[in-house]
Design an enzyme around this catalytic site. Structure first.
Site, PDB file in Angstrom:
ATOM      1  N   SER A 222      -4.622   2.895   0.550  1.00 54.30           N
ATOM      2  CA  SER A 222      -5.286   4.159   0.233  1.00 54.30           C
ATOM      3  C   SER A 222      -6.728   4.127   0.719  1.00 54.30           C
ATOM      4  O   SER A 222      -7.310   3.053   0.913  1.00 54.30           O
ATOM      5  CB  SER A 222      -5.273   4.403  -1.277  1.00 54.30           C
ATOM      6  N   ASP A 223      -7.293   5.303   0.926  1.00 52.25           N
ATOM      7  CA  ASP A 223      -8.737   5.376   1.056  1.00 52.25           C
ATOM      8  C   ASP A 223      -9.328   5.046  -0.311  1.00 52.25           C
ATOM      9  O   ASP A 223      -8.634   5.067  -1.336  1.00 52.25           O
ATOM     10  CB  ASP A 223      -9.157   6.768   1.534  1.00 52.25           C
ATOM     11  N   TRP A 224     -10.620   4.777  -0.343  1.00 55.60           N
ATOM     12  CA  TRP A 224     -11.255   4.293  -1.568  1.00 55.60           C
ATOM     13  C   TRP A 224     -11.239   5.389  -2.636  1.00 55.60           C
ATOM     14  O   TRP A 224     -11.773   6.473  -2.437  1.00 55.60           O
ATOM     15  CB  TRP A 224     -12.659   3.814  -1.263  1.00 55.60           C
ATOM     16  N   GLY A 226      -8.636   6.954  -3.412  1.00 57.68           N
ATOM     17  CA  GLY A 226      -7.747   7.986  -2.884  1.00 57.68           C
ATOM     18  C   GLY A 226      -6.314   7.839  -3.342  1.00 57.68           C
ATOM     19  O   GLY A 226      -5.405   8.349  -2.692  1.00 57.68           O
TER      20      GLY A 226
END
Length: 827
Positions: A222-224, A226
């Site tokens: 995931s993005d941070w 996210g």
């Protein structure tokens, strides 16, 4: 002892297996020492390797921004850049590089447009694949991002991107598809946003496309912050939630497993993928401690890269290159002494060094008199205090000022700006803490000084114990710090040159702020920026600049945007240069139009209402450590410019295809331009641009033979033909030209762009040299996405191959045919 995946999975506890599926902190995966599973470190960013600290980070090489890299149109050079990125990662102890960014800048206003490569998916994918190949050759894994549709910053966590399947496939997924085919990086980062009603991180359809249709099996992270659910993201295929500690895994996965909402086999599959990632990454010979590697060969590469990224937009009457025999030169503009080396957000880092244009011109012209004037400031916030600051230190507490406090941490400071999202100290309460920054400020000019304090949190500024700025209770949301900060609150105080004043900031962390926002990422910790500047008379600054330009033999006016205007966390509200800049340029051109060169620094297009009056215009992007050298090398002819625009340059923001469909409205954004992004749109509707996609001038001239010759007349996807033309350098200096291959389907019954880029090559020629240039088409050259069949379609018929030096300057043509209609899926 080496990591053995099957052994680990057969001996690991359920708790540890689930723990593998999320980070342990901001940058690291979860280790299991007793089973020889190490922790893997990831690091930003797209144009340099910051390491593990936003706050008080280890210095790093700062490379030119993404659009600058793409402007080189040089895949071999980008492989070298990737190798440097990998080596910088190793020095920072990092196994995984969070890059590159290959989202589509569908509008010039995108906050992270500078991070991306190009408006064309073929160019973006090809350049990214080369960079990834270089990086992974060092043993460092690349996590290409953000999959997919993170093309704006406004409400990026909440926005629903409504896009047709055809546009999604042909424009937004195509760069990832090319990267998967040509580089196959070890990791893929998902985007924050939704696509057609579903967050990508929870979309089994999107993640299955990667693994099942494309047969690419990266770690999917995931993005941070996210990740938004436990069950949906696990079942969709998300392997790793970042950062840690986990918010949606851990005990929540155990609970879902007991309720049979997640299968044991799903957990095993995710854990195996994480372990495969750890096994591959742990082979990288990373440094045990974060360190720098500021080597001469790296500086030389960075300088060459910066110079080769620069685009000569206009050179009327050959004003450039400037002669080195100049007796008096005026250097005017906000960026002359303070170059914009990078955009903001994840691209931010502490550079090893910065070369200004002033320094570079002084080196190039040691016997020339230099007249320097700012003319007009381009900053959005007052400049951070650093040069005039001494004895600065920051103390951290769990208790607010005015109470009995226990010191928890101390950090020496070199400037009055900080971001604390990844700052940790023993016994410091990360959820709620306070800090006091003190230092000695010695102004170099007497007069009224303006102070500006921007915070993500709360802050009070004192000068000699007098409250000058209050940014605590009555806060207004601004754009700083990933869109979580306040606007700049201002105060003033009369100061004497040479006298030392005590600066003190009383700061409260992020959770002390009363501001709330939807759709932005709350990284926590907090941040602050204290700037100061002598109160100026704007009209007098312009008059001084005009006087210098009138007196000088030549003027270089260098200005533009910077990390305060282009950054992760927010989008630009307009395409204009900062207030006062256009007026400055116009005033200088009024007295010195025939001897002035305009140098613009921005990561994406800006309006240039004075362009028709300027004889020389140079686009210098954000050039990294060597910004000043790169610009000077081009301006004085040490480097023949060869950069080409990776973006169309519209005359006005209202002309761009996304103008009516940009930013989140009611929680969604409609990609109404469909496949007609960038030059595809401008050509289809006949809209004139200031500078076309692929444009860039040289100090030499070239001729290209008018006929395209093919290696075979029939296009076969399994073995696409090569297109060839002759090119000759007809000028007096060596130079490189980028030949761009566009494919047109003029007889297709399906509405399609007028032409699309499907190949390019960069050719370096000595004066008088002639060569045959070959450009290989790829499998996608004749295809479009058939939404009815849900497959790629190559229609039978006659196609045109157009080779030119920009999307509007076509110099050679030829035709080939597809003998039968074909459908296909995959890479």
């Amino acid at each position: 002892m080496a990591l053995e995946i099957d052994y680990v999975l057969s001996h690991i506890s359920q708790e540890d297996k689930i723990a593998l599926l999320a980070g342990i902190d901001f940058w690291h995966t979860h280790p299991i020492p007793e089973l020889n599973v190490p922790s893997i470190r990831s690091t930003d960013g797209p144009n340099g390797i910051r390491g593990t600290k936003f706050f008080a980070g280890v210095p790093a090489a700062c490379l030119p921004c993404g659009t600058a890299l793409a402007s080189t149109w040089d895949q071999n050079l980008l492989r070298e850049v990737g190798v440097l990125i990998g080596k910088e990662c190793l020095a920072k102890g990092a196994h995984c590089w969070l890059g590159p960014t290959i989202n589509m800048p569908r509008s010039p206003l995108g906050g992270r447009g500078f991070e991306s490569f190009a408006e064309d998916p073929h160019l973006a994918g090809a350049m990214a694949a080369s960079m990834i190949t270089g990086c992974e050759s060092t043993g460092v894994i690349s996590a290409v991002k953000h999959f997919v549709g993170n093309d704006q910053e406004h409400e990026r966590r909440a926005v629903d991107v409504l896009v047709t399947q055809r546009a999604l496939r042909e424009i937004y997924l195509r760069p990832f598809q090319i990267v998967a085919r040509d580089a196959g990086p070890g990791a893929l980062m998902t985007s924050y946003n939704k696509i057609n009603g579903k967050h990508v991180v929870e979309s089994k359809e999107m993640l299955d496309m990667v693994r099942q249709e494309w047969k690419w099996n990266p770690l999917i992270m995931s993005d941070w912050l996210g990740t938004y659910t436990t069950i949906d993201s696990m079942n969709a295929g998300l392997d790793l939630e970042m950062p840690g500690p986990s918010r949606y895994r851990g005990r929540y996965v155990e609970s879902a497993l007991q309720a049979r909402l997640i299968k044991e086999s799903t957990i095993d599959s995710r854990a195996r993928k994480v372990l495969e990632f750890v096994q591959q990454a742990s082979r990288a010979p990373v440094s045990a401690v974060e360190t720098g590697r500021d080597y001469p060969e790296d500086r030389a590469l960075n300088r060459n890269l910066c110079a080769n990224s620069i685009v000569l937009l206009k050179n009327q009457n050959d004003i450039l290159p400037l002669p080195k025999t100049i007796k008096k030169i005026a250097l005017v503009g906000s960026h002359v002494r303070t170059p914009a080396i990078s955009g903001g957000g994840s691209a931010s880092l502490e550079p090893y060094y910065t070369v200004s244009l002033y320094d570079a011109v002084s080196e190039a012209l040691p016997h020339t008199e230099i007249l320097y004037e700012v003319g007009a400031y381009a900053h959005k916030m007052l400049p951070v205090i650093d040069r005039l600051l001494t004895n600065a230190v920051m103390h951290f507490y769990n208790e607010p000022v005015g109470t009995e406090r226990i010191l928890r941490a101390t950090q020496p400071m070199s400037k009055t700006a900080f971001q604390l999202m990844d700052f940790n100290a023993p016994e410091l309460n990360r959820g709620l803490f306070y800090a006091t920054l003190t230092g000695d400020f010695t102004p170099d000019v007497s007069g009224v000084w303006d102070f500006g304090l921007t915070v993500f949190g709360t802050g009070l500024l004192y000068v000699d114990d007098e409250l000058v700025v209050d940014n605590t209770t009555h806060q207004t949301r601004g754009t700083a710090f990933f869109g979580k900060g306040t606007v700049q609150e201002l105060g003033s105080k009369t100061l004497n040159a040479g006298q030392t004043y005590k600066i003190r900031i009383e700061y409260g962390s992020a959770n002390t702020s009363p501001m709330k926002a939807i759709g932005v990422v709350h990284f926590g910790g907090g941040a602050a920026h204290l700037g100061a500047c002598l109160h100026v008379d704007s009209a007098e600054m312009v008059r001084s600049a005009v006087k210098a330009a009138a007196e000088a033999d030549y003027t270089i006016l260098c200005t533009g945007l910077n990390h305060e205007w282009e950054s992760e966390g927010f989008d630009r509200s307009h395409m204009d240069l900062p207030p006062g800049i256009d007026a400055l340029i116009t005033s200088v051109l009024d007295v010195a139009a025939n001897k002035t060169v305009i140098v613009n620094q921005s990561g994406t297009p800006v309006t240039m209402p004075w362009a028709d009056r300027a004889r020389g215009i140079v686009q210098a992007w954000y050039g990294g450590n060597e910004t000043g050298h790169g610009i000077a090398d081009v301006i004085f002819g040490d480097v023949n410019p060869s950069g080409k625009l990776p973006l169309s340059w519209p005359v006005d923001v209202k002309h761009n295809p996304a103008y009516l469909n940009y930013a989140s409205v009611g929680g969604r954004v409609l990609y109404g331009e469909d496949v007609y992004v960038g030059y595809r749109y401008y050509e289809k509707v006949g809209r004139e641009v200031l500078f076309p996609f692929g444009h860039g001038l040289s100090y030499t001239t070239f001729t290209v033979s008018p006929d395209v010759v093919f290696s075979q007349e029939v296009f076969r996807p399994e073995e696409p033909p090569t297109a060839a033309v002759k090119i000759k350098n007809t000028g007096k200096v060596a130079g490189a030209q980028v030949l761009q291959l566009y494919i047109s389907a003029p007889h297709s019954p399906t509405p399609r762009p007028t032409k699309e880029l499907h190949g390019f090559t960069k050719v370096l020629l000595q004066p008088g040299e002639e060569r045959v240039a070959h450009i290989r088409m790829d499998k996608y050259a004749t295809n479009f996405w058939d939404e009815i069949e849900g497959m790629w379609k190559s229609e039978e018929g006659i196609y045109e191959a157009l080779i030119g030096t920009s999307s509007q300057n076509i110099l050679a043509k030829g035709t080939f045919r597809v003998d039968r209609t074909r459908y296909w899926l995959g890479l």
